[in-house]
Design an enzyme around this catalytic site. Structure first.
Site, PDB file in Angstrom:
ATOM      1  N   CYS A  96       0.813  -1.227   0.000  1.00  0.00           N
ATOM      2  CA  CYS A  96       0.000   0.000   0.000  1.00  0.00           C
ATOM      3  C   CYS A  96       0.840   1.268   0.000  1.00  0.00           C
ATOM      4  O   CYS A  96       0.325   2.346  -0.306  1.00  0.00           O
ATOM      5  CB  CYS A  96      -0.936  -0.001   1.200  1.00  0.00           C
ATOM      6  SG  CYS A  96      -2.008  -1.437   1.207  1.00  0.00           S
TER       7      CYS A  96
ATOM      8  N   ASN B 237     -10.026  -0.899  -0.193  1.00  0.00           N
ATOM      9  CA  ASN B 237      -8.563  -0.756  -0.163  1.00  0.00           C
ATOM     10  C   ASN B 237      -8.003  -1.224  -1.502  1.00  0.00           C
ATOM     11  O   ASN B 237      -8.089  -2.405  -1.829  1.00  0.00           O
ATOM     12  CB  ASN B 237      -8.021  -1.606   0.995  1.00  0.00           C
ATOM     13  CG  ASN B 237      -6.512  -1.527   1.133  1.00  0.00           C
ATOM     14  OD1 ASN B 237      -5.816  -1.049   0.246  1.00  0.00           O
ATOM     15  ND2 ASN B 237      -6.018  -2.003   2.261  1.00  0.00           N
TER      16      ASN B 237
ATOM     17  N   HIS C 286      -3.436   6.744   2.476  1.00  0.00           N
ATOM     18  CA  HIS C 286      -3.847   5.447   1.940  1.00  0.00           C
ATOM     19  C   HIS C 286      -5.230   5.109   2.498  1.00  0.00           C
ATOM     20  O   HIS C 286      -5.505   5.291   3.679  1.00  0.00           O
ATOM     21  CB  HIS C 286      -2.833   4.373   2.338  1.00  0.00           C
ATOM     22  CG  HIS C 286      -3.302   2.992   2.046  1.00  0.00           C
ATOM     23  ND1 HIS C 286      -3.773   2.628   0.804  1.00  0.00           N
ATOM     24  CD2 HIS C 286      -3.414   1.887   2.834  1.00  0.00           C
ATOM     25  CE1 HIS C 286      -4.147   1.357   0.845  1.00  0.00           C
ATOM     26  NE2 HIS C 286      -3.942   0.884   2.064  1.00  0.00           N
TER      27      HIS C 286
HETATM   28  N1  ACO Z   1     -17.964  -9.679   8.864  1.00  0.00           N
HETATM   29  C1  ACO Z   1     -18.388  -9.953  10.107  1.00  0.00           C
HETATM   30  N2  ACO Z   1     -17.543 -10.206  11.131  1.00  0.00           N
HETATM   31  C2  ACO Z   1     -16.230 -10.174  10.870  1.00  0.00           C
HETATM   32  C3  ACO Z   1     -15.714  -9.884   9.607  1.00  0.00           C
HETATM   33  C4  ACO Z   1     -16.638  -9.645   8.573  1.00  0.00           C
HETATM   34  N3  ACO Z   1     -16.262  -9.361   7.306  1.00  0.00           N
HETATM   35  N4  ACO Z   1     -14.363  -9.917   9.651  1.00  0.00           N
HETATM   36  C5  ACO Z   1     -14.030 -10.204  10.912  1.00  0.00           C
HETATM   37  N5  ACO Z   1     -15.155 -10.365  11.658  1.00  0.00           N
HETATM   38  C6  ACO Z   1     -15.245 -10.686  13.099  1.00  0.00           C
HETATM   39  C7  ACO Z   1     -14.019 -11.413  13.593  1.00  0.00           C
HETATM   40  O1  ACO Z   1     -14.117 -12.786  13.347  1.00  0.00           O
HETATM   41  C8  ACO Z   1     -14.050 -11.058  15.054  1.00  0.00           C
HETATM   42  O2  ACO Z   1     -14.990 -11.904  15.692  1.00  0.00           O
HETATM   43  P1  ACO Z   1     -14.706 -12.475  17.192  1.00  0.00           P
HETATM   44  O3  ACO Z   1     -14.650 -11.258  18.062  1.00  0.00           O
HETATM   45  O4  ACO Z   1     -15.895 -13.324  17.420  1.00  0.00           O
HETATM   46  O5  ACO Z   1     -13.402 -13.197  17.095  1.00  0.00           O
HETATM   47  C9  ACO Z   1     -14.617  -9.642  15.094  1.00  0.00           C
HETATM   48  O6  ACO Z   1     -15.271  -9.450  13.826  1.00  0.00           O
HETATM   49  C10 ACO Z   1     -13.564  -8.566  15.273  1.00  0.00           C
HETATM   50  O7  ACO Z   1     -12.478  -8.810  14.394  1.00  0.00           O
HETATM   51  P2  ACO Z   1     -11.199  -7.874  14.368  1.00  0.00           P
HETATM   52  O8  ACO Z   1     -10.243  -8.402  13.354  1.00  0.00           O
HETATM   53  O9  ACO Z   1     -10.691  -7.670  15.752  1.00  0.00           O
HETATM   54  O10 ACO Z   1     -11.880  -6.527  13.845  1.00  0.00           O
HETATM   55  P3  ACO Z   1     -11.234  -5.094  13.669  1.00  0.00           P
HETATM   56  O11 ACO Z   1     -12.030  -4.110  14.397  1.00  0.00           O
HETATM   57  O12 ACO Z   1      -9.748  -5.086  13.903  1.00  0.00           O
HETATM   58  O13 ACO Z   1     -11.483  -4.808  12.122  1.00  0.00           O
HETATM   59  C11 ACO Z   1     -10.200  -4.814  10.061  1.00  0.00           C
HETATM   60  C12 ACO Z   1     -10.885  -5.657  11.150  1.00  0.00           C
HETATM   61  C13 ACO Z   1     -11.270  -4.024   9.351  1.00  0.00           C
HETATM   62  C14 ACO Z   1      -9.478  -5.715   9.108  1.00  0.00           C
HETATM   63  C15 ACO Z   1      -9.203  -3.839  10.725  1.00  0.00           C
HETATM   64  O14 ACO Z   1      -8.398  -4.543  11.647  1.00  0.00           O
HETATM   65  C16 ACO Z   1      -8.278  -3.132   9.751  1.00  0.00           C
HETATM   66  O15 ACO Z   1      -8.707  -2.256   9.013  1.00  0.00           O
HETATM   67  N6  ACO Z   1      -6.975  -3.431   9.782  1.00  0.00           N
HETATM   68  C17 ACO Z   1      -5.942  -2.679   9.069  1.00  0.00           C
HETATM   69  C18 ACO Z   1      -5.906  -2.955   7.604  1.00  0.00           C
HETATM   70  C19 ACO Z   1      -4.746  -2.203   6.996  1.00  0.00           C
HETATM   71  O16 ACO Z   1      -4.529  -1.037   7.246  1.00  0.00           O
HETATM   72  N7  ACO Z   1      -3.919  -2.871   6.204  1.00  0.00           N
HETATM   73  C20 ACO Z   1      -2.705  -2.235   5.692  1.00  0.00           C
HETATM   74  C21 ACO Z   1      -2.771  -1.994   4.270  1.00  0.00           C
HETATM   75  S1  ACO Z   1      -3.225  -3.393   3.306  1.00  0.00           S
HETATM   76  C22 ACO Z   1      -1.884  -3.781   2.224  1.00  0.00           C
HETATM   77  O17 ACO Z   1      -0.784  -3.410   2.425  1.00  0.00           O
HETATM   78  C23 ACO Z   1      -2.174  -4.672   1.063  1.00  0.00           C
END
Ligand code: ACO
Length: 326
Positions: A114, A280, A250
């Site tokens: 990214c 993204n 980003h």
């Molecule tokens: N739908 C429903 N529930 C979901 C989903 C979904 N699509 N995805 C995850 N959950 C659930 C999980 O299983 C978890 O359930 P549990 O509590 O029963 O275990 C719960 O939701 C919370 O999951 P988390 O992963 O803790 O959720 P979080 O608030 O962290 O959000 C996300 C997840 C959106 C991926 C976030 O962590 C994020 O944006 N991370 C950063 C991404 C990023 O910046 N990446 C860098 C660039 S990408 C690149 O370089 C290619």
């Protein structure tokens, strides 16, 4: 001495829209969860046979027209992508050069996930300031839908396809130039975002790999790193956040963007958010967002942009630049 100027921007997204409601039918997720946790409403998906270089070509043609240059003026193509047309070779930059019909041009890909577009800008700036090149096409383009596992709800809701391109030109004046770029990486976090190769001997060779992400860990590190990166950039250039016209980060998650914008002291109207429409798009997300601001008439020649990215590697980078496109 030559200075590098951000001369123009272009972008392209595939026609097909994949909405949260459609994803609800594929995996165990909901529009409410996706919107609340990420801000994403929909994303674009490349058609069968539509390659990263095809998206890049359309974005590049717009950038070339808007820079009012001849394509033959381009002496370097830097292509940031993690979804190249071919696995190892040729580079997607070379494919793009061929599709644009440009000969005798240096062309190569860079892989910084990214952060790829900002890394690409840093390469363009260095080539121009050293006097080695005069007109650089910097591209960020992805067809992430090709490496997304549509049975994994933790990643498939996040990513989309698209392309952005910029022309960076040499100028003798620092007025309206790219002022500063910082890039960095910490390979100690390599396992936060990976696309593992399929094991040796598996049918289909090493292709068929998918994105895996430690989402929550990446989230926390992203907020911390992006915020300190912006603060350091402003400090290094003796600037207050009030000098910035648009903060164009980003586009991974609106919660990351909001948190960073607040900690840097930027009001909402200066913080650019396009993640809702496109998800993204990795290396494409910043140039796509710049293009959106330009096409809606908000970003104008002379505006000061603060760009900031974070991605797999882990890599990150920021850029302080004037926008110089009419
Ligand atoms: N739908 C429903 N529930 C979901 C989903 C979904 N699509 N995805 C995850 N959950 C659930 C999980 O299983 C978890 O359930 P549990 O509590 O029963 O275990 C719960 O939701 C919370 O999951 P988390 O992963 O803790 O959720 P979080 O608030 O962290 O959000 C996300 C997840 C959106 C991926 C976030 O962590 C994020 O944006 N991370 C950063 C991404 C990023 O910046 N990446 C860098 C660039 S990408 C690149 O370089 C290619």
């Amino acid at each position: 001495m030559s200075f590098a100027v951000f001369k123009s921007i272009g972008a392209y997204v595939p026609e097909k829209i994949l909405s949260n409601e459609e994803l609800e039918k594929i995996v165990d997720t909901s529009d409410e969860w996706i919107l609340k946790r990420t801000g994403i409403k929909e994303r674009r998906i490349a058609a069968d046979g539509e390659l990263t270089s095809d998206l890049a070509l359309k974005a590049s043609i717009k950038a070339i027209e808007r820079a009012k240059i001849n394509k033959e003026d381009i002496d370097l193509i830097v292509f940031a992508t993690i979804t190249p047309d071919f696995l190892c070779m040729p580079s997607t930059a070379c494919i793009l050069a061929d599709k644009l019909g440009i000969k005798n041009v240096a062309a190569f890909d860079i892989s910084a996930a990214c952060s790829g577009f900002i890394y690409g800008l840093s390469v363009a700036k260095a080539y121009i300031e050293s006097g080695m090149k005069k007109t650089v096409l910097v591209v960020g383009a992805e067809t992430l839908s090709r490496i997304v596992d549509y049975t994994d709800r933790t990643t498939c809701v996040l990513f989309g396809d698209g392309a952005g391109a910029a022309i960076i030109t040499a100028s003798e004046s620092r007025e309206n130039a790219i002022l500063d770029i910082h890039t960095s990486a910490d390979g100690g976090y390599w396992d936060f975002l990976v696309t593992p190769l399929a094991p040796k001997g598996v049918e289909g060779g090493i292709c068929g790999s998918h994105i895996k992400m430690k989402g929550n860990e990446t989230f926390k590190l992203a907020v911390k790193t992006l915020a300190s990166d912006c603060v350091n950039m402003l400090k290094a250039n003796n600037m207050e956040s009030s000098a910035i016209d648009y903060f164009i980060p980003h586009q991974a998650n609106y919660r990351i963007i909001k948190a960073v914008g607040e900690s840097v002291g930027l009001p909402d109207e200066k913080v650019v958010l396009t993640v809702g429409k496109y998800g993204n798009t990795s290396a494409a997300s910043i140039p796509m967002a710049i293009n959106e601001m330009y096409e809606t008439g908000k970003l104008k020649k002379g505006h000061l942009m603060l760009l900031d990215a974070f991605g797999g590697g882990l890599t990150w980078g920021s850029c302080l630049s004037y926008f110089d496109c009419e």
